[in-house]
Motif scaffolding. Sequence first.
Motif, PDB file in Angstrom:
ATOM      1  N   GLY A   1      63.945  59.680  57.954  1.00 53.24           N
ATOM      2  CA  GLY A   1      62.839  58.779  57.644  1.00 53.24           C
ATOM      3  C   GLY A   1      61.578  59.529  57.265  1.00 53.24           C
ATOM      4  N   GLY A   2      61.327  60.650  57.957  1.00 49.53           N
ATOM      5  CA  GLY A   2      60.150  61.453  57.645  1.00 49.53           C
ATOM      6  C   GLY A   2      60.204  62.028  56.245  1.00 49.53           C
ATOM      7  N   LEU A   3      61.380  62.485  55.827  1.00 54.20           N
ATOM      8  CA  LEU A   3      61.517  63.024  54.474  1.00 54.20           C
ATOM      9  C   LEU A   3      61.279  61.943  53.418  1.00 54.20           C
ATOM     10  CD1 LEU A   3      64.637  65.346  54.907  1.00 54.20           C
ATOM     11  CD2 LEU A   3      62.296  66.078  54.401  1.00 54.20           C
ATOM     12  N   VAL A   4      61.873  60.778  53.625  1.00 53.34           N
ATOM     13  CA  VAL A   4      61.707  59.690  52.655  1.00 53.34           C
ATOM     14  C   VAL A   4      60.239  59.280  52.545  1.00 53.34           C
ATOM     15  CG1 VAL A   4      62.241  57.269  52.178  1.00 53.34           C
ATOM     16  CG2 VAL A   4      64.060  58.831  52.916  1.00 53.34           C
ATOM     17  N   LEU A   5      59.588  59.098  53.689  1.00 55.45           N
ATOM     18  CA  LEU A   5      58.187  58.681  53.673  1.00 55.45           C
ATOM     19  C   LEU A   5      57.270  59.802  53.177  1.00 55.45           C
ATOM     20  CD1 LEU A   5      58.030  56.601  56.982  1.00 55.45           C
ATOM     21  CD2 LEU A   5      58.076  55.760  54.625  1.00 55.45           C
ATOM     22  N   SER A   6      57.651  61.058  53.414  1.00 58.26           N
ATOM     23  CA  SER A   6      56.877  62.175  52.856  1.00 58.26           C
ATOM     24  C   SER A   6      56.890  62.121  51.338  1.00 58.26           C
ATOM     25  CB  SER A   6      57.450  63.514  53.337  1.00 58.26           C
ATOM     26  OG  SER A   6      57.214  63.714  54.703  1.00 58.26           O
ATOM     27  N   GLY A   7      58.070  61.885  50.774  1.00 56.67           N
ATOM     28  CA  GLY A   7      58.155  61.757  49.323  1.00 56.67           C
ATOM     29  C   GLY A   7      57.281  60.634  48.803  1.00 56.67           C
ATOM     30  N   ALA A   8      57.255  59.515  49.538  1.00 51.69           N
ATOM     31  CA  ALA A   8      56.433  58.376  49.122  1.00 51.69           C
ATOM     32  C   ALA A   8      54.947  58.717  49.168  1.00 51.69           C
ATOM     33  CB  ALA A   8      56.728  57.173  50.016  1.00 51.69           C
ATOM     34  N   THR A   9      54.513  59.462  50.192  1.00 49.14           N
ATOM     35  CA  THR A   9      53.087  59.809  50.287  1.00 49.14           C
ATOM     36  C   THR A   9      52.675  60.775  49.178  1.00 49.14           C
ATOM     37  OG1 THR A   9      53.583  61.581  51.886  1.00 49.14           O
ATOM     38  CG2 THR A   9      52.991  59.424  52.777  1.00 49.14           C
ATOM     39  N   TYR A  10      53.558  61.716  48.827  1.00 45.70           N
ATOM     40  CA  TYR A  10      53.235  62.622  47.716  1.00 45.70           C
ATOM     41  C   TYR A  10      53.121  61.847  46.400  1.00 45.70           C
ATOM     42  CZ  TYR A  10      54.070  66.793  50.571  1.00 45.70           C
ATOM     43  OH  TYR A  10      53.989  67.782  51.523  1.00 45.70           O
ATOM     44  N   LEU A  11      54.005  60.871  46.205  1.00 44.58           N
ATOM     45  CA  LEU A  11      53.928  60.058  44.989  1.00 44.58           C
ATOM     46  C   LEU A  11      52.662  59.210  44.951  1.00 44.58           C
ATOM     47  CD1 LEU A  11      57.607  58.779  44.570  1.00 44.58           C
ATOM     48  CD2 LEU A  11      56.383  60.357  43.060  1.00 44.58           C
ATOM     49  N   ALA A  12      52.240  58.714  46.114  1.00 40.23           N
ATOM     50  CA  ALA A  12      51.073  57.832  46.171  1.00 40.23           C
ATOM     51  C   ALA A  12      49.752  58.589  46.101  1.00 40.23           C
ATOM     52  CB  ALA A  12      51.116  56.996  47.453  1.00 40.23           C
ATOM     53  N   LEU A  13      49.752  59.864  46.496  1.00 44.51           N
ATOM     54  CA  LEU A  13      48.499  60.613  46.624  1.00 44.51           C
ATOM     55  C   LEU A  13      47.668  60.643  45.340  1.00 44.51           C
ATOM     56  CD1 LEU A  13      46.683  62.265  48.469  1.00 44.51           C
ATOM     57  CD2 LEU A  13      48.051  64.293  47.924  1.00 44.51           C
ATOM     58  N   PRO A  14      48.233  60.898  44.165  1.00 46.25           N
ATOM     59  CA  PRO A  14      47.394  60.910  42.957  1.00 46.25           C
ATOM     60  C   PRO A  14      46.713  59.570  42.683  1.00 46.25           C
ATOM     61  CG  PRO A  14      49.510  61.952  42.530  1.00 46.25           C
ATOM     62  CD  PRO A  14      49.623  61.289  43.864  1.00 46.25           C
ATOM     63  N   PHE A  15      47.387  58.476  43.021  1.00 42.96           N
ATOM     64  CA  PHE A  15      46.804  57.157  42.786  1.00 42.96           C
ATOM     65  C   PHE A  15      45.741  56.832  43.836  1.00 42.96           C
ATOM     66  CE2 PHE A  15      51.191  57.195  41.253  1.00 42.96           C
ATOM     67  CZ  PHE A  15      50.982  56.912  39.903  1.00 42.96           C
ATOM     68  N   MET A  16      45.979  57.254  45.081  1.00 42.24           N
ATOM     69  CA  MET A  16      44.986  57.056  46.127  1.00 42.24           C
ATOM     70  C   MET A  16      43.770  57.948  45.896  1.00 42.24           C
ATOM     71  SD  MET A  16      47.492  56.868  49.482  1.00 42.24           S
ATOM     72  CE  MET A  16      46.197  56.294  50.583  1.00 42.24           C
ATOM     73  N   GLY A  17      43.981  59.077  45.218  1.00 36.06           N
ATOM     74  CA  GLY A  17      42.907  60.040  45.006  1.00 36.06           C
ATOM     75  C   GLY A  17      41.941  59.684  43.900  1.00 36.06           C
ATOM     76  N   GLN A  18      41.950  58.433  43.461  1.00 36.07           N
ATOM     77  CA  GLN A  18      40.977  58.016  42.452  1.00 36.07           C
ATOM     78  C   GLN A  18      39.568  57.942  43.027  1.00 36.07           C
ATOM     79  OE1 GLN A  18      41.844  57.665  39.150  1.00 36.07           O
ATOM     80  NE2 GLN A  18      43.800  58.445  39.926  1.00 36.07           N
ATOM     81  N   ASN A  19      39.461  57.802  44.360  1.00 31.12           N
ATOM     82  CA  ASN A  19      38.150  57.918  45.008  1.00 31.12           C
ATOM     83  C   ASN A  19      38.301  58.741  46.278  1.00 31.12           C
ATOM     84  OD1 ASN A  19      38.285  56.148  47.537  1.00 31.12           O
ATOM     85  ND2 ASN A  19      38.928  54.683  45.959  1.00 31.12           N
TER      86      ASN A  19
ATOM     87  N   PHE B   1      54.329  65.223  57.241  1.00 35.33           N
ATOM     88  CA  PHE B   1      54.841  66.594  57.277  1.00 35.33           C
ATOM     89  C   PHE B   1      55.059  67.050  58.713  1.00 35.33           C
ATOM     90  CE2 PHE B   1      53.599  71.071  57.891  1.00 35.33           C
ATOM     91  CZ  PHE B   1      54.656  71.692  57.244  1.00 35.33           C
ATOM     92  N   GLU B   2      54.054  66.853  59.558  1.00 33.90           N
ATOM     93  CA  GLU B   2      54.159  67.302  60.946  1.00 33.90           C
ATOM     94  C   GLU B   2      55.247  66.528  61.688  1.00 33.90           C
ATOM     95  OE1 GLU B   2      52.757  69.808  64.159  1.00 33.90           O
ATOM     96  OE2 GLU B   2      52.574  69.838  61.973  1.00 33.90           O
ATOM     97  N   LEU B   3      55.320  65.227  61.456  1.00 33.82           N
ATOM     98  CA  LEU B   3      56.344  64.415  62.107  1.00 33.82           C
ATOM     99  C   LEU B   3      57.743  64.912  61.744  1.00 33.82           C
ATOM    100  CD1 LEU B   3      56.447  60.589  62.511  1.00 33.82           C
ATOM    101  CD2 LEU B   3      58.358  61.716  61.382  1.00 33.82           C
ATOM    102  N   THR B   4      57.977  65.155  60.463  1.00 34.44           N
ATOM    103  CA  THR B   4      59.298  65.598  60.013  1.00 34.44           C
ATOM    104  C   THR B   4      59.636  66.975  60.566  1.00 34.44           C
ATOM    105  OG1 THR B   4      58.903  64.371  57.958  1.00 34.44           O
ATOM    106  CG2 THR B   4      60.749  65.912  57.979  1.00 34.44           C
ATOM    107  N   LEU B   5      58.668  67.869  60.511  1.00 34.77           N
ATOM    108  CA  LEU B   5      58.882  69.235  60.985  1.00 34.77           C
ATOM    109  C   LEU B   5      59.226  69.265  62.472  1.00 34.77           C
ATOM    110  CD1 LEU B   5      58.679  72.330  60.604  1.00 34.77           C
ATOM    111  CD2 LEU B   5      56.223  72.117  61.064  1.00 34.77           C
ATOM    112  N   VAL B   6      58.451  68.560  63.279  1.00 33.04           N
ATOM    113  CA  VAL B   6      58.641  68.606  64.730  1.00 33.04           C
ATOM    114  C   VAL B   6      59.908  67.859  65.142  1.00 33.04           C
ATOM    115  CG1 VAL B   6      57.613  67.959  66.949  1.00 33.04           C
ATOM    116  CG2 VAL B   6      56.186  68.912  65.141  1.00 33.04           C
TER     117      VAL B   6
END
Length: 401
Positions: free
Chosen positions: A286-304, A319-324
């Motif tokens: 689950g952490g890997l899947v959601l990590s991929g989603a956050t990386y995809l969303a980051l450029p769009f969230m980074g408009q402000n 990242f920390e959740l998946t790693l640990v």
Amino acid sequence: MESVTSSETHPISIRRSLLVLLFARTILDTGFRIIYPFLPFVASDLGVTTASAAQIVQVRNLTGFLSPLFGPLSDRYGRRVILLVGLVISAVFGIAVYFVSSLWMAILVLTLMGFSTILFVPAQQAFFGDNVPYERRGRVMAIAEFSWAFAAIIGLPLVGILVQARGWRSGYVAIGILAALAFVLVAIVLPRQKQNAEHAARPMRGSYLEALRAPMALAVIAAEFLLAATNEIVNVNYAVWLSTSFGFDAVAMGAVASAIGFAEFGGDLSVALFVDRIGKWKMVAGGLVLSGATYLALPFMGQNAIWGIIGLVLVFFMFELTLVAAIPFIAELAPNARATLITLDIAGFALGRFLGSIVGPTIFESFGFAASSFVSAAGIFVACLIWFLFVREKHSEVAST
């Protein structure tokens, strides 16, 4: 938490051991993280540029590749011995920083000090792997990993006060003194254990072979490599992105770093609360899947700026959740070569960090921050494929769900 029995029939209090090892690890992690926020102070004091002083970090981080050389030592001589050796190294070289007067001396002393982490971390994780039942191990190991966040939230601000008052060397000297205190506590709380006769008789090469032949070991190391590389691509670029896109100054960057520290703590806490209930494999997946989603969303969230910071917090939280969550899973793959496999995984992780630190700036300079995030998302997609195709749920967890 219950007590268990060591190889010499001495009861081991997991609660006391966890508290002492968490304190010791927080000291070591603070010592490891000092250089990042205070690098300009080091450079100014030594009379070199910040770019030149960054060689301290680069050379020290290369020692991560050497971690597999030390893994069999813990399997052979016992966790307690290697934990104590790691703390001695931190104490000696932390205090030795007081006498540093040139860049080459700083590189040498801080690189040698870095070996304390290489020795301590795998031995600590293997200790809990040895003494905590698998169905409860995720919670205990996650609590032990609070140290990384505590270093940012508690350790670095306190070091900052010392650095402001007495210079950068004082922070390392304080770490050295506290490491000596941690040595005493670990020596008192952790009982002596007999040398493992099987490991003592086995050539060190045998430990590596047993670790790498463990089912799923190479697949897990590959996934961890990609997890590290993708995070580092964003990690090395986000400060420049915030500075150039939104005009963030040093104070604002400090606030962002603090927010990331709390995100890391949130990831650790989530693992501690839920990993043994959900299952290690499922939580990593689950952490890997959601990590991929956050990386995809980051450029769009980074408009402000505000949404961009929220996006970064989510990236580091996942990242920390998946790693640990992966740590207790890895620790069970090769029980007879536990520390050896952990150090091989650390080496793979270090290689991922190294690769990400090289390609990350190139991607950012050529294509921008959005491209960096998309490349990270692609890397996580590959990690997901590896995890779902080649890594399987532990039978004990399948039976309990």
